[in-house]
Scaffold this active site. Structure first.
Site, PDB file in Angstrom:
ATOM      1  CG  ASP A 734     -52.617 -13.245  33.779  1.00 20.92           C
ATOM      2  OD1 ASP A 734     -52.577 -13.828  34.881  1.00 20.92           O
ATOM      3  OD2 ASP A 734     -53.672 -12.804  33.285  1.00 20.92           O
TER       4      ASP A 734
HETATM    5  C1  BGC Z   1     -55.715 -13.903  35.902  1.00 15.72           C
HETATM    6  C2  BGC Z   1     -55.017 -12.904  36.788  1.00 15.72           C
HETATM    7  C3  BGC Z   1     -54.790 -13.511  38.144  1.00 15.72           C
HETATM    8  C4  BGC Z   1     -53.994 -14.779  37.989  1.00 15.72           C
HETATM    9  C5  BGC Z   1     -53.689 -15.470  39.313  1.00 15.72           C
HETATM   10  C6  BGC Z   1     -55.045 -15.259  35.899  1.00 15.72           C
HETATM   11  O1  BGC Z   1     -55.863 -16.217  35.346  1.00 15.72           O
HETATM   12  O2  BGC Z   1     -55.830 -13.399  34.601  1.00 15.72           O
HETATM   13  O3  BGC Z   1     -55.787 -11.731  36.883  1.00 15.72           O
HETATM   14  O4  BGC Z   1     -54.187 -12.585  38.988  1.00 15.72           O
HETATM   15  O5  BGC Z   1     -54.713 -15.690  37.191  1.00 15.72           O
HETATM   16  O6  BGC Z   1     -54.828 -16.037  39.843  1.00 15.72           O
END
Ligand code: BGC
Length: 790
Positions: A734
C-alpha cells in the site's frame, strides 16, 4: 496501438463508439444508475407507502437532499460532473408527470446548503490540514480527526418545523434524506452525528412525520448507523438505505420511489440495535495498536445467529430487504453430485409488480469438536426481472468441501480443513432469517480432511477466542517467529548486446532479459516510479536503458479517481457496499468492465480496486469501500469485478491483503487473529478471487498481522498466497509505508509504492543480507505483469 504506446505517450484517443470518449459517458452514467438502484435496500414499507402513486405530491426535507454524498473520502472518492442528487432525481420524475414537488422546502434547502458551504469555506472549518482527511499524518490527534468527521454534521439540520406544517397542507408524502460521510484514514465514532442521529435529525424526523400522512426516510450513508429512532416509529412509513450510490444516485432513488424500479437489494451486513452489540466493539473502540479478534469466526451474522441471545440484538438481519412484489420459492431440490451440492428451485413472482429476487443458500454444520456458526452463506443468485406471475427455475451449486472448517489447533487434524462427521443441512430463502430447509442432508460418515495446509501467520498474542456457545477458549501464547524462504537465481544468461524489453518473448526470454539488468537496476525496479499522466498514484516499473515502460496506476474503488484540478470527470460508481447488496455478479462484472474502459482510455494500466476487507465493525471508516461482513459475498463480488476489469486487459489490485479492518493508526495497528478466523473469514474472500478470477496484482495492507507487517510477511505473501493458492501475479505495498524494504523483497512483496528504497536494498546486497535472486524473483513478477498488457 503498440503494446505500451498508451503508457509511454499518453495519447488522447477515445475508445467509445464512433470515436467518442467513453469516460463519464451517458452509457456509463446509466449503468451507474442501474447498479445504484439494484443495491439500495428497502427496510420498511408500512401500508405499501412505496411506490409513490402516479402524480403524488411530495415535499423534500433534509440538507442531504442537496448536500448529497455520492461517495466517501480517500481512494474511494471520484470527481464527476452531471451528478444527480435527490432533488435532481425527482425533478426528472416531475417532468414526466410522476410526482409534483412542493418547491418551497427544496428552495430553502438548496439556498441553505449553498450558504453553509460558503460559511464553512470562509471560516476555514477544515483546519490547517486542508480538505483531505485521509492524507492527514498519523501524528494528527485523534480528536482533531474526529472533528473532521463532523463534516457529517458540519452543516447542521436547520429547524423546519413551521415549513413542515405548511408543506403538509400541499403534499401527502415527505421524503427526508439523511447523510453520513466517512473516509479513508479515520474511523467512525459511536456518537451523535456519526453512528447515532443528532438531536437536530431526530427533531427533523419528529417535526415532519407528525404532520405528514406518510414519511419516507432515505439513508445516504457510508455504513451501518443506528436505526432505533425510526425502525419502530409508526409515523415513519418507509425507509430506504441508498448508501453512497454514485453519481446518478439521486436518480436511482427516484426510480425506486416512483416504482420505475422495484427494490431488490439485500443487506450485506447485519444491522444491530446498537453498536455495542457487535462483538468487536470493545476492542475496536478502545484499542488502537493491538486489536485482538477475540470474536474469532463469529463476525456479523455468524455471531448474531449463533451465540445464545444475540439474535435479539438484531434490528435488520443479513440478507434482508423488501420488494414491492412477493415471490414464492417452490420445488426446492438439493442433492450432491461430483463433490458439489446442487440446489434447484422455482421462483415465482406472486405479486403485482415486476421485480427481482435474491436466492440465498445457507448450510449448517455439526458442532463437532471445532464448533460452527449456526448458518453460513454457501451460494446466492439474483433472478432476472420477473413479471407478475412469471417463474424462473434457478440452479445454484457449491462445493461440499466449502463447508469444511479450519482446524488450527489440531483438535482433529492440525492445519487442515475438516468436514466434521455428521449432518449438514441446506436452507434456501431470501434472508438469513427467512429460510426453508431443503429436503436433503449431506452426511459425512466420518471426519473428512478436505485439505491439508501448513500453519501460517500464527498469532502469539491471542489469549482467547469465542466459541459457538458464547464462552471463550483459552489459547496459548508464544514467541514471534520469522522465516523467509530461499529464492534461487533465475539462471538467465545476459546476451552480448543489450536487448530491450519489447523484444522479450521474441528475441530474448524474460529470464535472460533480467540477467542483463544490473544489481542497481533491480533495486530500482522494485520501487515505484514518478507519476506520469492524469492520476496521482505514481507508476510501476521504468528502466530507460532497457526500454521498460512505467505503468501508471490509479485508484479505485469508487471509479477512476482523477483529481478535480485535472479536469477529467469520470464516472462515480456506487460504493462497494451497495454493489454487494445487489447480490448481482453479472451487474458487477459490467461495472468492472465499464470502469476499466475509462482506465484504459486515460492511459492507465492498473486500477487499484477492488477493496475487499471484511466489515468487522460498523465503525471502520472505510467500510463503504468494502463489500460485506461475509467472506463469500465479498469474494464473489470482487471476483466478478476483477473478471470484468481484466477482460479489458487492465490490471486490478485487490486490496488490502489482509485483516485491514480499522483505520485508526493504520500503519501501526496489529490485527491479532487466530489462524482459523484468518482462513475462514479474513483471507477467504481473497482466496476466492485468486482461485476464480486470477487478479494480476494484490496490494498488501498497512496493518500488521500477528506481529508482522503484511508487506514483510513471507507466510502471507509467499506461504499462503503463492504456495497454497498458486497466485501467479504481483504484489504491491500500500502507498507510503515505511516498512523494511529488504524484508519486503524477501517476503515476496514485489514493489514498494509510490517509490522504493533502492539505496537500502543496494546496501543489503553489499552486506549479504539480500541476494540478487530475491530481487530477480520480484522483478520477474513485475515484468510478467507488464507482458500481460495489450
Ligand atoms: C490506500 C489505498 C490506495 C492508495 C493509493 C492508500 O492510502 O490505502 O487503498 O489505493 O493509497 O491512493
Amino acid at each position: 496501438m503498440g503494446k505500451f504506446t498508451r503508457f509511454k505517450f499518453q495519447p488522447c484517443i477515445p475508445i467509445g463508439d464512433d470515436g467518442r470518449k467513453i469516460t463519464g459517458s451517458h452509457g456509463h452514467v446509466m449503468l451507474s444508475r442501474e447498479a445504484a438502484s439494484e443495491g439500495m435496500v428497502l427496510l420498511k414499507n408500512d401500508n405499501s407507502t412505496l411506490p409513490l402513486k402516479n402524480g403524488e405530491k411530495i415535499a423534500l426535507f433534509g440538507k442531504s437532499t442537496f448536500d448529497f454524498l455520492f461517495s466517501g473520502g480517500g481512494s474511494g472518492e471520484c470527481y464527476s460532473i452531471g451528478t444527480q442528487n435527490v432533488y435532481d432525481g425527482f425533478c426528472e420524475k416531475q417532468a414526466q408527470g410522476k410526482v409534483v414537488i412542493y418547491q418551497k422546502t427544496s428552495d430553502f434547502y438548496r439556498d441553505y446548503v449553498a450558504s453553509e458551504r460558503r460559511r464553512i469555506q470562509s471560516e476555514n472549518l477544515f483546519g490547517k490540514h486542508g480538505k483531505e482527511i485521509w492524507s492527514m499524518p498519523c501524528s494528527v490527534e485523534r480528536e482533531e480527526k474526529s472533528q473532521w468527521l463532523y463534516l457529517n454534521t458540519t452543516i447542521p439540520e436547520p429547524d423546519v418545523s413551521e415549513m413542515a406544517a405548511e408543506a403538509s397542507e400541499f403534499a401527502d408524502t415527505a421524503i427526508i434524506t439523511l447523510g453520513r460521510f466517512s473516509s479513508e484514514g479515520v474511523d467512525r465514532f459511536p456518537v451523535k452525528g456519526d453512528y447515532y442521529l443528532t438531536d437536530a435529525e431526530e427533531k427533523l424526523i419528529s417535526d415532519v412525520s407528525k404532520v405528514f400522512k406518510k414519511t419516507v426516510i432515505i439513508l445516504n450513508i457510508c455504513g451501518v448507523i443506528d436505526m432505533e429512532n425510526f425502525a419502530d416509529n409508526k409515523n415513519v412509513s418507509a425507509v430506504l438505505v441508498a448508501w453512497q450510490p454514485g453519481m446518478a444516485g439521486g436518480a436511482a432513488i427516484a426510480d425506486i420511489l416512483c416504482g420505475d424500479v422495484t427494490p431488490s437489494g439485500k443487506l450485506a451486513d447485519t444491522f444491530a440495535k446498537s453498536h455495542v452489540f457487535y462483538p468487536s466493539n470493545d476492542d475496536f473502540t478502545h484499542e488502537y495498536y493491538k486489536l485482538k479478534f477475540h470474536e474469532d469466526i463469529y463476525v456479523g451474522y455468524r455471531y448474531f445467529e449463533t451465540i445464545p441471545g444475540a439474535d435479539k440484538k438484531v434490528r435488520y438481519p443479513f440478507g434482508y430487504g423488501l420488494s414491492y412484489t412477493t415471490f414464492s420459492f417452490e420445488n426446492i431440490f438439493a442433492h450432491e453430485s461430483n463433490g458439489k451440492v446442487i440446489v434447484a428451485l422455482t421462483v415465482k413472482n406472486t405479486g403485482s409488480y415486476s421485480g427481482k429476487e435474491v436466492i440465498q443458500v445457507y448450510y449448517d454444520a455439526p458442532q463437532g469438536k471445532l464448533g460452527k456458526p449456526a448458518l453460513q452463506l454457501a451460494a446466492f443468485r439474483k433472478t432476472k426481472l420477473l413479471a407478475p406471475g412469471e417463474e424462473e427455475t434457478v440452479a445454484l451449486s457449491f462445493e461440499v468441501k466449502s463447508m469444511a472448517s479450519y482446524d488450527d489447533l489440531g483438535k482433529i487434524q492440525k492445519s487442515a480443513y475438516v468436514l466434521e462427521k455428521g449432518d449438514y443441512h441446506i436452507y434456501v430463502g431470501n434472508s438469513v432469517r427467512n429460510l426453508k430447509k431443503a429436503d436433503y442432508v449431506y452426511t459425512a460418515e466420518s471426519d473428512i480432511i478436505t485439505e491439508q495446509l501448513t500453519s501460517r501467520c500464527v498469532p502469539f498474542e491471542l489469549d482467547k477466542r469465542m466459541l459457538s456457545d458464547g464462552t471463550f477458549e483459552e489459547l496459548s501464547m508464544g514467541e514471534k517467529s520469522v522465516y523467509y524462504g530461499e529464492n534461487s537465481s533465475l539462471g538467465g544468461k545476459a546476451p552480448e548486446k543489450v536487448v530491450s524489453f519489447e523484444k522479450v518473448g521474441e528475441e530474448i526470454s524474460l529470464d535472460d532479459f533480467i540477467a542483463q539488468m544490473t544489481d542497481d537496476e533491480l533495486c530500482e525496479m522494485v520501487g515505484g516510479s514518478e507519476n506520469t499522466g492524469v492520476a496521482d498514484t505514481s507508476c510501476f516499473g521504468k528502466n530507460k536503458r532497457l526500454s521498460v515502460p512505467s505503468v501508471p496506476t490509479a485508484d479505485g474503488p469508487a471509479g477512476l479517481r482523477i483529481r478535480p484540478d485535472r479536469e477529467i470527470p469520470t464516472t462515480t460508481w456506487p460504493c462497494a457496499t451497495l454493489l454487494a447488496c445487489s447480490f448481482n455478479e453479472d451487474l458487477i462484472y459490467r461495472v468492472g468492465k465499464a470502469g476499466a474502459k475509462e482506465v484504459k482510455e486515460n492511459n492507465i494500466g492498473v486500477w487499484l480496486t477492488p477493496a475487499l476487507n471484511i466489515h468487522r465493525s460498523p465503525l471502520c471508516g472505510r467500510n463503504f469501500e468494502y463489500f460485506s461482513e461475509d467472506p463469500l459475498l465479498s469474494g464473489k463480488m470482487a471476483a466478478a469485478e476483477i473478471r470484468g476489469i481484466q477482460s479489458e486487459k487492465i490490471a486490478v489490485s485487490a486490496k488490502h491483503f489482509a485483516a485491514n479492518s480499522k483505520e485508526t493508526d493504520r500503519f501501526n495497528c496489529d490485527s491479532i487473529v487466530s489462524e482459523r478466523a484468518l482462513r475462514e473469514i479474513y483471507l477467504k474472500g481473497f482466496e476466492i478471487c485468486v482461485k476464480e478470477a486470477d487478479p494480476w496484482t494484490i496490494m498488501s495492507s498497512y496493518n500488521l498481522l500477528n506481529g508482522t507487517h503484511t508487506s514483510e510477511s513471507y507466510d502471507l505473501l509467499t506461504g499462503i498466497l503463492r504456495d497454497e493458492w498458486s497466485f501467479g501475479g504481483m504484489v504491491t505495498t500500500d502507498w507510503g509505508i515505511k516498512n523494511n524494504p529488504v524484508n519486503e523483497v524477501k517476503a515476496g512483496n514485489d514493489v514498494k509504492m509510490p517509490f522504493g528504497y533502492a539505496n537500502e536494498l543496494k546496501q543489503a546486497l553489499a552486506d549479504g543480507n539480500l541476494k540478487r535472486a530475491d530481487l530477480e524473483a520480484c522483478v520477474k513478477r513485475i515484468l510478467s505483469l507488464f507482458l500481460k498488457f495489450e
